[in-house]
Design an enzyme around this catalytic site. Structure first.
Site, PDB file in Angstrom:
ATOM      1  N   ARG A   1      40.785 -14.404 -87.416  1.00 60.43           N
ATOM      2  CA  ARG A   1      40.008 -15.490 -86.790  1.00 60.43           C
ATOM      3  C   ARG A   1      40.045 -15.262 -85.277  1.00 60.43           C
ATOM      4  O   ARG A   1      41.096 -14.950 -84.729  1.00 60.43           O
ATOM      5  CB  ARG A   1      40.587 -16.876 -87.132  1.00 60.43           C
ATOM      6  CG  ARG A   1      40.473 -17.228 -88.614  1.00 60.43           C
ATOM      7  CD  ARG A   1      40.824 -18.683 -88.883  1.00 60.43           C
ATOM      8  NE  ARG A   1      39.777 -19.582 -88.431  1.00 60.43           N
ATOM      9  CZ  ARG A   1      39.916 -20.919 -88.370  1.00 60.43           C
ATOM     10  NH1 ARG A   1      41.070 -21.478 -88.723  1.00 60.43           N
ATOM     11  NH2 ARG A   1      38.929 -21.691 -87.964  1.00 60.43           N
TER      12      ARG A   1
ATOM     13  N   LYS B   1      37.972 -27.772 -82.096  1.00 65.81           N
ATOM     14  CA  LYS B   1      37.111 -27.950 -83.258  1.00 65.81           C
ATOM     15  C   LYS B   1      35.739 -28.504 -82.891  1.00 65.81           C
ATOM     16  O   LYS B   1      35.641 -29.408 -82.059  1.00 65.81           O
ATOM     17  CB  LYS B   1      37.817 -28.880 -84.261  1.00 65.81           C
ATOM     18  CG  LYS B   1      37.064 -29.198 -85.527  1.00 65.81           C
ATOM     19  CD  LYS B   1      36.587 -27.992 -86.283  1.00 65.81           C
ATOM     20  CE  LYS B   1      37.670 -26.989 -86.607  1.00 65.81           C
ATOM     21  NZ  LYS B   1      37.144 -25.700 -87.127  1.00 65.81           N
TER      22      LYS B   1
ATOM     23  N   ASP C   1      42.325 -24.999 -79.273  1.00 66.72           N
ATOM     24  CA  ASP C   1      42.491 -23.652 -79.827  1.00 66.72           C
ATOM     25  C   ASP C   1      42.690 -22.611 -78.734  1.00 66.72           C
ATOM     26  O   ASP C   1      43.368 -21.611 -78.929  1.00 66.72           O
ATOM     27  CB  ASP C   1      41.300 -23.287 -80.707  1.00 66.72           C
ATOM     28  CG  ASP C   1      41.471 -23.966 -82.052  1.00 66.72           C
ATOM     29  OD1 ASP C   1      41.137 -25.154 -82.147  1.00 66.72           O
ATOM     30  OD2 ASP C   1      42.018 -23.324 -82.975  1.00 66.72           O
TER      31      ASP C   1
ATOM     32  N   ALA D   1      45.768 -23.845 -84.413  1.00 66.22           N
ATOM     33  CA  ALA D   1      46.129 -22.737 -83.522  1.00 66.22           C
ATOM     34  C   ALA D   1      47.614 -22.353 -83.561  1.00 66.22           C
ATOM     35  O   ALA D   1      47.945 -21.176 -83.817  1.00 66.22           O
ATOM     36  CB  ALA D   1      45.670 -23.060 -82.103  1.00 66.22           C
TER      37      ALA D   1
HETATM   38  O1  MRU Z   1      39.442 -24.467 -87.833  1.00 64.81           O
HETATM   39  P1  MRU Z   1      40.807 -25.078 -87.668  1.00 64.81           P
HETATM   40  O2  MRU Z   1      41.117 -26.132 -88.661  1.00 64.81           O
HETATM   41  O3  MRU Z   1      41.873 -24.018 -87.576  1.00 64.81           O
HETATM   42  O4  MRU Z   1      40.724 -25.792 -86.244  1.00 64.81           O
HETATM   43  C1  MRU Z   1      41.857 -26.412 -85.758  1.00 64.81           C
HETATM   44  C2  MRU Z   1      41.603 -27.174 -84.523  1.00 64.81           C
HETATM   45  O5  MRU Z   1      40.537 -27.146 -83.961  1.00 64.81           O
HETATM   46  C3  MRU Z   1      42.766 -27.899 -83.934  1.00 64.81           C
HETATM   47  O6  MRU Z   1      42.339 -29.022 -83.238  1.00 64.81           O
HETATM   48  C4  MRU Z   1      43.499 -26.984 -82.951  1.00 64.81           C
HETATM   49  O7  MRU Z   1      43.825 -25.773 -83.566  1.00 64.81           O
HETATM   50  C5  MRU Z   1      44.713 -27.597 -82.407  1.00 64.81           C
HETATM   51  S1  MRU Z   1      45.996 -27.599 -83.590  1.00 64.81           S
HETATM   52  C6  MRU Z   1      47.397 -28.209 -82.941  1.00 64.81           C
END
Ligand code: MRU
Length: 351
Positions: free
Chosen positions: A89, A251, A240, A48
């Site tokens: 996204r 995630k 996120d 994120a």
């Molecule tokens: O699909 P992604 O790899 O972008 O998902 C990322 C995550 O779910 C992370 O846990 C979240 O963005 C926190 S990052 C500091």
């Protein structure tokens, strides 16, 4: 920091191609907004906070060739580029938050003022740098605040990658682990592999090992047994998007972990900057969840692992209801329940 996850270098956005890790540390130099959006969609850059920073520099790329002569047409171009990047996204709040900030740079300029599009381009670049540097500072503060919760000898379970690679620096969940280690505490980290795209196995294990932290990799389905065996002291994950009531989108697989943590009386912490908190969304169920390509599930490391024609459901994120969350660790401090009241206070303390 093991590596610089995102930089601005001679008019280009320099990122690590995260799809190549852990095999190869490969850098991409991006100078077109179209390529930047594609890098986000293909998750060459992900996480994120990193998406917010990338999108901010993406705006700079998107208008660098602008021939707009007056402010009105330049503002329109910036708006269009922001909309284009917003469509990359849907879930991470930071992406929308950063684009809002970038748009404000041009929308809040006095229409009668004497400022040229070229000067505005410089202002946009400065704002993108500010967003990047603020992210680094916020994540450092998250580490400092969160390490208070870590005891010497703790064993921590994490999911996906909420580390340096997911941010402009330090990470969120992993920032806490780095800080605790820096303070001399012994920490060991269990890492979920995080199917389907293996951010845990490929990225988190890679960056923790580079920092000399003891890592144990497990398949996602092993987390319950590992907790039941009493091996885990704390779960720490990133986010996120966090709704105003403290529900957390993170995630896919995070919700299962939170339920397992509660059942096994293991504290479950979420670490994120305030730029991930979406005070305009009252409940987690309103957070848009990205549905990704079915090939991410039917293929494993480039090889088909499911029969042709099988139906697939591939949500990239899930919602963890706030009742499962012991605390949310931010740059402003540790926020405990009741989240609705306390997040609101944290959010406004910022101003
Ligand atoms: O699909 P992604 O790899 O972008 O998902 C990322 C995550 O779910 C992370 O846990 C979240 O963005 C926190 S990052 C500091």
């Amino acid at each position: 920091m093991p590596v610089n996850p995102i930089e601005w270098e001679e008019g280009k956005v320099k990122i690590i191609d995260q799809t190549k890790l852990p095999h190869k540390l490969d850098f991409l130099y991006i100078d077109r907004v179209e390529d930047l959006r594609e890098a986000i969609r293909q998750m060459k850059i992900r996480g994120a906070p990193a998406l917010g920073v990338a999108a901010a520099f993406g705006v700079v790329l998107g208008v660098k060739e602008s021939k707009a002569k007056d402010m009105g047409s330049f503002q329109e171009e910036v708006k269009k580029v922001c909309g284009y990047l917003q469509s990359s996204r849907p879930t991470a709040k930071n992406l929308f938050w950063a684009l809002d900030r970038m748009y404000r740079v041009v929308s809040e300029v006095d229409a009668g003022g004497n400022i040229s599009p070229d000067e505005l381009k410089q202002k946009l670049l400065r704002e993108a740098f500010r967003i990047m540097n603020e992210d680094i500072n916020c994540n450092k503060a998250i580490g400092e605040n969160g390490s208070f919760l870590i005891n010497d000898g703790d064993v921590i379970l994490t999911h996906c990658n909420a580390g340096v690679l997911a941010t402009a620096g330090y990470g969120t969940a992993l920032s806490i682990i780095y800080k605790a280690k820096g303070e001399g505490k012994r920490v060991k980290v269990y890492v979920d592999e995080t199917r389907p795209l293996l951010q845990g196995a490929r990225l988190t294990a890679w960056e923790l090992l580079r920092e000399g932290i003891e890592v144990v990799l497990i398949c996602d389905s092993m987390a319950g047994e590992v907790m039941r065996e009493g091996k885990i002291d704390k779960v720490i994950v990133g986010a996120d998007r966090v709704a105003a009531n403290g529900d957390v989108a993170n995630k896919i697989g995070t919700y299962s972990l939170a339920v397992l943590a509660k059942e096994n009386e293991v504290p479950f912490y979420v670490a994120c900057p305030l730029s991930t908190i979406d005070i305009s969304i009252p409940l987690g169920e309103r957070i848009p969840i990205e549905i990704r390509d079915k090939r991410e599930v039917t293929f494993f490391c480039g090889k088909r692992c499911a029969p042709e024609g099988v139906k697939v459901y591939n949500p990239a994120f899930d919602i963890t209801p706030s009742g499962y969350i012991s605390a949310i660790i931010t740059e402003k401090g540790i926020c405990y329940p009741p989240y609705k009241q306390n997040l609101y206070k944290f959010f406004h303390r910022r101003k």
